[in-house]
Every structure is written in structure tokens, then in C-alpha cells.
Scaffold this motif. Structure first.
Motif, PDB file in Angstrom:
ATOM      1  N   ASP A  28       0.822  -1.218   0.000  1.00 19.40           N
ATOM      2  CA  ASP A  28       0.000   0.000   0.000  1.00 19.40           C
ATOM      3  C   ASP A  28       0.854   1.266   0.000  1.00 19.40           C
ATOM      4  N   LEU A  29       2.136   1.121   0.334  1.00 17.46           N
ATOM      5  CA  LEU A  29       3.047   2.272   0.407  1.00 17.46           C
ATOM      6  C   LEU A  29       3.819   2.496  -0.891  1.00 17.46           C
ATOM      7  N   ARG A  30       3.534   1.667  -1.925  1.00 16.67           N
ATOM      8  CA  ARG A  30       4.217   1.839  -3.213  1.00 16.67           C
ATOM      9  C   ARG A  30       3.965   3.243  -3.734  1.00 16.67           C
ATOM     10  N   GLY A  31       4.944   3.755  -4.446  1.00 19.11           N
ATOM     11  CA  GLY A  31       4.866   5.128  -4.933  1.00 19.11           C
ATOM     12  C   GLY A  31       5.666   6.065  -4.054  1.00 19.11           C
ATOM     13  N   GLY A  32       6.044   5.583  -2.867  1.00 23.19           N
ATOM     14  CA  GLY A  32       6.916   6.330  -1.959  1.00 23.19           C
ATOM     15  C   GLY A  32       8.057   5.430  -1.542  1.00 23.19           C
ATOM     16  N   LYS A  33       9.103   6.030  -1.007  1.00 21.38           N
ATOM     17  CA  LYS A  33      10.247   5.256  -0.529  1.00 21.38           C
ATOM     18  C   LYS A  33       9.980   4.829   0.920  1.00 21.38           C
ATOM     19  N   VAL A  34      10.464   3.641   1.279  1.00 22.06           N
ATOM     20  CA  VAL A  34      10.190   3.085   2.601  1.00 22.06           C
ATOM     21  C   VAL A  34      11.492   2.599   3.236  1.00 22.06           C
ATOM     22  N   ILE A  35      11.664   2.961   4.504  1.00 26.03           N
ATOM     23  CA  ILE A  35      12.760   2.430   5.323  1.00 26.03           C
ATOM     24  C   ILE A  35      12.122   1.441   6.289  1.00 26.03           C
ATOM     25  N   VAL A  36      12.524   0.168   6.184  1.00 28.10           N
ATOM     26  CA  VAL A  36      12.027  -0.872   7.087  1.00 28.10           C
ATOM     27  C   VAL A  36      13.197  -1.268   7.976  1.00 28.10           C
ATOM     28  N   TYR A  37      13.011  -1.114   9.291  1.00 25.64           N
ATOM     29  CA  TYR A  37      14.092  -1.570  10.158  1.00 25.64           C
ATOM     30  C   TYR A  37      13.550  -2.565  11.176  1.00 25.64           C
ATOM     31  N   PHE A  38      14.384  -3.561  11.457  1.00 33.25           N
ATOM     32  CA  PHE A  38      14.036  -4.645  12.360  1.00 33.25           C
ATOM     33  C   PHE A  38      14.863  -4.503  13.630  1.00 33.25           C
ATOM     34  N   ARG A  62      10.697  12.222   6.018  1.00 35.68           N
ATOM     35  CA  ARG A  62       9.433  12.395   5.282  1.00 35.68           C
ATOM     36  C   ARG A  62       9.589  13.445   4.187  1.00 35.68           C
ATOM     37  N   ALA A  63      10.300  14.529   4.512  1.00 36.63           N
ATOM     38  CA  ALA A  63      10.512  15.598   3.529  1.00 36.63           C
ATOM     39  C   ALA A  63      11.273  15.067   2.311  1.00 36.63           C
ATOM     40  N   ASP A  64      12.103  14.035   2.521  1.00 38.60           N
ATOM     41  CA  ASP A  64      12.844  13.407   1.425  1.00 38.60           C
ATOM     42  C   ASP A  64      12.072  12.243   0.806  1.00 38.60           C
ATOM     43  N   GLY A  65      10.799  12.058   1.215  1.00 39.50           N
ATOM     44  CA  GLY A  65       9.935  11.054   0.587  1.00 39.50           C
ATOM     45  C   GLY A  65       9.926   9.683   1.235  1.00 39.50           C
ATOM     46  N   TYR A  66      10.451   9.563   2.461  1.00 40.70           N
ATOM     47  CA  TYR A  66      10.545   8.254   3.113  1.00 40.70           C
ATOM     48  C   TYR A  66       9.475   8.058   4.179  1.00 40.70           C
ATOM     49  N   THR A  67       8.931   6.833   4.235  1.00 39.64           N
ATOM     50  CA  THR A  67       8.112   6.352   5.340  1.00 39.64           C
ATOM     51  C   THR A  67       9.011   5.417   6.143  1.00 39.64           C
ATOM     52  N   GLY A 119      17.849 -15.298  16.908  1.00 38.62           N
ATOM     53  CA  GLY A 119      17.218 -14.057  17.326  1.00 38.62           C
ATOM     54  C   GLY A 119      17.056 -13.078  16.187  1.00 38.62           C
ATOM     55  N   VAL A 120      16.543 -11.910  16.544  1.00 42.09           N
ATOM     56  CA  VAL A 120      16.351 -10.832  15.586  1.00 42.09           C
ATOM     57  C   VAL A 120      17.708 -10.226  15.268  1.00 42.09           C
ATOM     58  N   ILE A 121      17.991 -10.090  13.991  1.00 43.81           N
ATOM     59  CA  ILE A 121      19.227  -9.465  13.519  1.00 43.81           C
ATOM     60  C   ILE A 121      18.889  -8.017  13.201  1.00 43.81           C
ATOM     61  N   ARG A 122      19.464  -7.089  13.976  1.00 44.32           N
ATOM     62  CA  ARG A 122      19.171  -5.670  13.775  1.00 44.32           C
ATOM     63  C   ARG A 122      19.551  -5.293  12.343  1.00 44.32           C
ATOM     64  N   SER A 123      18.543  -4.925  11.559  1.00 45.09           N
ATOM     65  CA  SER A 123      18.721  -4.737  10.118  1.00 45.09           C
ATOM     66  C   SER A 123      17.899  -3.553   9.640  1.00 45.09           C
ATOM     67  N   THR A 124      18.346  -2.953   8.543  1.00 42.66           N
ATOM     68  CA  THR A 124      17.595  -1.870   7.901  1.00 42.66           C
ATOM     69  C   THR A 124      17.621  -2.100   6.398  1.00 42.66           C
ATOM     70  N   VAL A 125      16.427  -2.009   5.788  1.00 40.70           N
ATOM     71  CA  VAL A 125      16.287  -2.185   4.348  1.00 40.70           C
ATOM     72  C   VAL A 125      15.545  -0.970   3.799  1.00 40.70           C
ATOM     73  N   VAL A 126      16.077  -0.387   2.734  1.00 38.19           N
ATOM     74  CA  VAL A 126      15.455   0.777   2.107  1.00 38.19           C
ATOM     75  C   VAL A 126      14.891   0.346   0.757  1.00 38.19           C
ATOM     76  N   LEU A 127      13.630   0.728   0.535  1.00 41.76           N
ATOM     77  CA  LEU A 127      12.939   0.369  -0.707  1.00 41.76           C
ATOM     78  C   LEU A 127      12.666   1.618  -1.531  1.00 41.76           C
ATOM     79  N   ASP A 128      12.742   1.459  -2.854  1.00 41.56           N
ATOM     80  CA  ASP A 128      12.379   2.568  -3.739  1.00 41.56           C
ATOM     81  C   ASP A 128      10.864   2.580  -3.946  1.00 41.56           C
TER      82      ASP A 128
END
Length: 156
Positions: A28-38, A62-67, A119-128
Motif C-alpha cells: 500500500d506504500l508503493r509510490g513512496g520510498k520506505v525504510i524498514v528496520y528490524f 518524510r521531507a525526502d519522501g521516506y516512510t 534471534g532478531v538481527i538488527r537490520s535496515t532495508v530501504v525500498l524505492d
């Protein structure tokens, strides 16, 4: 553990509950950039530092287009307490069964105090805007990560 995501991969879609119980679907967030962090657990020192850093940077991101989506195995009720206690402004999602973390390569074997644990591996993934991975970092440090992320994304 699932395979780690790399630039060029299409991110696996998901629907997870947020801290209010509402469902958030990645596609649902397509069309914007998304930062997903675990992150491993709400209300622990490192995770609090990281969540506060993302919240403090949210307006400029947000000003740079990221959720920004923060995902942990915590239940929505604990995430709500975390948000309230720390004044967080980012979206917090619950992956209680760790299925999304596993699919994104953010759950599995890691070293903790010299021992191999699951366990959870602290990670960050950025999507276009198309849901394609542009950046992926695994085993990140909580402190200073958002500043490094901003530098790597050219947002300084």
C-alpha cells in the motif's frame, strides 16, 4: 533464516498490525520510498536509542519522501507502551511469529555475548517507489545508525 535481501531484490510484501491494532500492508506504500528496520525488543536500551533516532529524524526523512516502519516481535500492546513512554512518531509493527523477519533475512543465527543464538538481527532495508531494495544493512549498530543511513542515502 531467510536469505538476506540485496539491492535489486523485490521486497517480500507483508501485512502486520501496528501498535493500535490497525493493519499495515507494505504494498500500500508503493509510490513512496520506505525504510524498514528490524529491532529485537521494545523498551531495551539499544532499541530505544534507535527508535528515538528514527523519530527525531522522521520529519526530515518524510521531507525526502521516506516512510519509516520499525518491526519487532513485540505484541501491539507493548509497542503502544513503547510509543507512549518514548514519545515515538514512527510506525511500529508487530511480527510476533517472526515470519516477515525470516523472509527478509532479519531473523536467524547471530552472536550474542560470544554465543551463537537464534534471534532478531538488527537490520535496515530501504525500498524505492516500486518496492525494490535500494540498500540493505544487516547486523547494524543501534547508536549512530540513522546518521550513517542518512549519509549513505545522500540526505546530509
Amino acid at each position: 533464516m531467510g536469505d538476506r535481501l540485496s539491492p535489486g531484490d523485490i521486497a517480500p510484501d507483508f501485512t502486520l498490525p501496528d501498535d493500535t491494532g490497525s493493519q499495515v500492508t507494505l504494498s500500500d506504500l508503493r509510490g513512496g520510498k520506505v525504510i524498514v528496520y528490524f529491532y529485537p525488543a521494545a523498551m531495551t536500551p539499544g532499541c530505544t536509542t534507535q527508535a528515538c533516532d528514527f523519530s527525531d529524524s522522521l520529519e526530515s526523512l518524510r521531507a525526502d519522501g521516506y516512510t519509516v516502519l520499525g518491526i519487532s516481535p513485540d505484541m501491539p500492546e507493548k509497542l503502544a507502551k513503547f510509543r507512549e513512554k518514548e514519545g515515538l512518531t514512527i510506525t511500529l509493527l508487530s511480527d510476533a511469529d517472526r515470519a516477515v523477519m525470516t523472509a527478509w533475512g532479519a531473523f536467524g543465527e547471530k552472536m550474542m555475548y560470544g554465543k551463537t543464538v537464534q534471534g532478531v538481527i538488527r537490520s535496515t532495508v530501504v525500498l524505492d517507489e516500486d518496492g525494490t531494495v535500494s540498500h540493505a544493512w544487516y547486523n547494524v549498530k543501534a547508536t549512530g545508525h540513522v546518521a550513517k543511513l542518512r549519509r549513505d542515502l545522500g540526505l546530509e
